[in-house]
Structure formats: C-alpha cells, structure tokens
Scaffold this motif. Structure first.
Motif, short mmCIF file in Angstrom:
data_model
loop_
_atom_site.label_atom_id
_atom_site.label_comp_id
_atom_site.label_asym_id
_atom_site.label_seq_id
_atom_site.Cartn_x
_atom_site.Cartn_y
_atom_site.Cartn_z
N ASP A 13 -123.22 -17.40 -17.54
CA ASP A 13 -124.48 -16.67 -17.43
C ASP A 13 -124.47 -15.71 -16.24
N GLY A 14 -125.00 -14.53 -16.46
CA GLY A 14 -125.07 -13.52 -15.42
C GLY A 14 -123.76 -12.81 -15.16
N GLY A 15 -122.70 -13.22 -15.88
CA GLY A 15 -121.38 -12.65 -15.63
C GLY A 15 -120.60 -13.41 -14.58
N ALA A 16 -121.13 -14.58 -14.17
CA ALA A 16 -120.44 -15.42 -13.19
C ALA A 16 -119.07 -15.82 -13.74
N ILE A 17 -118.11 -16.01 -12.85
CA ILE A 17 -116.75 -16.33 -13.25
C ILE A 17 -116.37 -17.71 -12.72
N CYS A 18 -115.92 -18.56 -13.63
CA CYS A 18 -115.53 -19.92 -13.29
C CYS A 18 -114.03 -19.94 -13.00
N MET A 19 -113.70 -19.76 -11.73
CA MET A 19 -112.30 -19.81 -11.28
C MET A 19 -112.27 -20.48 -9.91
N GLU A 20 -111.48 -21.54 -9.80
CA GLU A 20 -111.42 -22.27 -8.53
C GLU A 20 -111.02 -21.39 -7.37
N VAL A 56 -119.95 -24.48 -9.13
CA VAL A 56 -119.19 -25.00 -8.00
C VAL A 56 -119.62 -26.43 -7.72
N LYS A 57 -120.92 -26.68 -7.77
CA LYS A 57 -121.46 -28.03 -7.54
C LYS A 57 -120.90 -29.00 -8.59
N THR A 58 -120.88 -28.58 -9.85
CA THR A 58 -120.35 -29.42 -10.93
C THR A 58 -118.87 -29.72 -10.69
N HIS A 59 -118.11 -28.69 -10.33
CA HIS A 59 -116.67 -28.90 -10.13
C HIS A 59 -116.38 -29.72 -8.88
N LYS A 72 -118.12 -32.20 -8.03
CA LYS A 72 -118.38 -33.56 -8.47
C LYS A 72 -117.28 -34.08 -9.40
N TYR A 73 -116.83 -33.26 -10.36
CA TYR A 73 -115.90 -33.71 -11.39
C TYR A 73 -114.48 -33.20 -11.22
N GLY A 74 -114.25 -32.30 -10.29
CA GLY A 74 -112.95 -31.65 -10.18
C GLY A 74 -112.92 -30.42 -11.09
N TRP A 75 -111.80 -29.77 -11.13
CA TRP A 75 -111.70 -28.55 -11.92
C TRP A 75 -111.22 -28.83 -13.33
N VAL A 76 -111.94 -29.76 -13.97
CA VAL A 76 -111.76 -30.06 -15.39
C VAL A 76 -113.16 -30.04 -15.99
N SER A 77 -113.25 -29.97 -17.28
CA SER A 77 -114.57 -29.97 -17.93
C SER A 77 -115.21 -31.34 -17.80
N PRO A 78 -116.49 -31.40 -17.39
CA PRO A 78 -117.17 -32.68 -17.31
C PRO A 78 -117.42 -33.25 -18.71
N PRO A 79 -117.62 -34.56 -18.80
CA PRO A 79 -117.90 -35.15 -20.12
C PRO A 79 -119.13 -34.51 -20.77
N VAL A 80 -119.10 -34.36 -22.08
CA VAL A 80 -120.19 -33.77 -22.82
C VAL A 80 -121.49 -34.54 -22.57
N SER A 81 -121.40 -35.85 -22.41
CA SER A 81 -122.58 -36.68 -22.19
C SER A 81 -123.31 -36.33 -20.90
N ASP A 82 -122.62 -35.66 -19.97
CA ASP A 82 -123.24 -35.27 -18.70
C ASP A 82 -123.90 -33.89 -18.77
N GLY A 83 -123.88 -33.27 -19.95
CA GLY A 83 -124.53 -31.98 -20.11
C GLY A 83 -123.58 -30.86 -19.80
#
Length: 161
Positions: A83-90, A145-148, A150-161
């Motif tokens: 969203d907004g054009g944000a880029i998900c890169m560590e 960044v907050k999500t990563h 918490k979970y590292g740079w992998v996709s969090p479980p679907v159950s966590d949203g």
C-alpha cells in the motif's frame, strides 16, 4: 552528491535520477530495466510503460541509515510493493542496511525482488488510476518492519493476519 555523479556517469540506461524540487536528499529515480523474461517486463511492453518511477528520500545521516524508497508509478501489484507504494525489502531497514550499499546496487536488488515477487502492473479498473501516497507508504512500511521484527523476514502465518 557522489552517488548522484556516479549514477549520471554510468549512462547504461538502467536508471536515471532527477532531484525532486532541487533537493539533494529527495530523488525521483526511473528504473528502465527488469528481467526481460519476466511477466512484469511483458506488462511494461503491453502497457507502453517505459519505466518504473520511484521516490528515494535520504536521511541526514545517509549512508549510515537507509533511504526511504517507494514506488510512484505505475501502480504495481505483488513484487513486494505494498500500500502506498511501500517496498518490503530488509535492506531498506536499519537492521538490513549497510553503509556500503550504493543507490545503483539497491535499485538492482529492487528490480530483482519485483520479478521474484511476481510483480505486475495493476490493470484493475479504477484501482490502477489511484495514485500511491507518501503518507500511506510510510505507514505501511512502518507496519511491515514491525511485523518482520516479530516474525523475521519470512511471511507470517496466515492465521496472524
């Protein structure tokens, strides 16, 4: 300034840079090349999209802190563009950043991540015309960044949203 001169000296049609409002800390970067075997490259040809336009804002303590980078146009889906054009890169986070990175290297990494993440040009009626906003990009980046963290740079479980 050194980075800007280096990119202008390259002249390899990979990227070009223009200062936004003559500000050395705010660049508009045109990315002309992604993998020519990718669906995104095909999309670019089909939609006559010559380049992907990004905005890169450098902090006062650059290169010791990463720049904030976001996509302006075209509107992309997937490819780690959110969203907004944000880029998900560590590497765009303080934890993943190295002062040894050059803007060119970051752009090459971004081009590769677009393809790896199966980025496509959005063609959905209505949605494709809605402009990305900086405020939305900053909020999205902060959240990812907050999500990563918490979970590292992998996709969090679907159950966590």
């Amino acid at each position: 300034m050194k980075e800007l001169q280096e990119i202008r000296r390259l002249g390899d049609n990979f990227i070009t840079v223009e200062l936004a409002d003559d500000n050395l800390f705010d660049w508009n970067v045109k990315l002309f090349q992604v993998d020519k075997d990718s669906a995104l490259w095909q999309d670019m040809k089909e939609t006559n999209t010559e380049y992907i336009l990004l905005n890169v804002t450098f902090p006062d303590n650059f290169p010791f802190s990463p720049p904030f980078m976001r996509v302006l146009t075209p509107r992309l889906e997937n490819g780690y563009v959110l969203d907004g054009g944000a880029i998900c890169m560590e590497l765009l986070t303080p934890r993943g950043w190295s002062s040894a990175y050059t803007v060119e290297a970051v752009m090459r990494q971004f081009a590769a991540s677009l393809v790896k993440g199966q980025g496509r040009i959005c063609r959905k009626a209505g949605k494709s015309k809605k402009a990305f906003s900086r405020k939305e990009a900053e909020a999205t980046f902060k959240s990812l960044v907050k999500t990563h963290e918490k979970y590292g740079w992998v996709s969090p479980p679907v159950s966590d949203g």
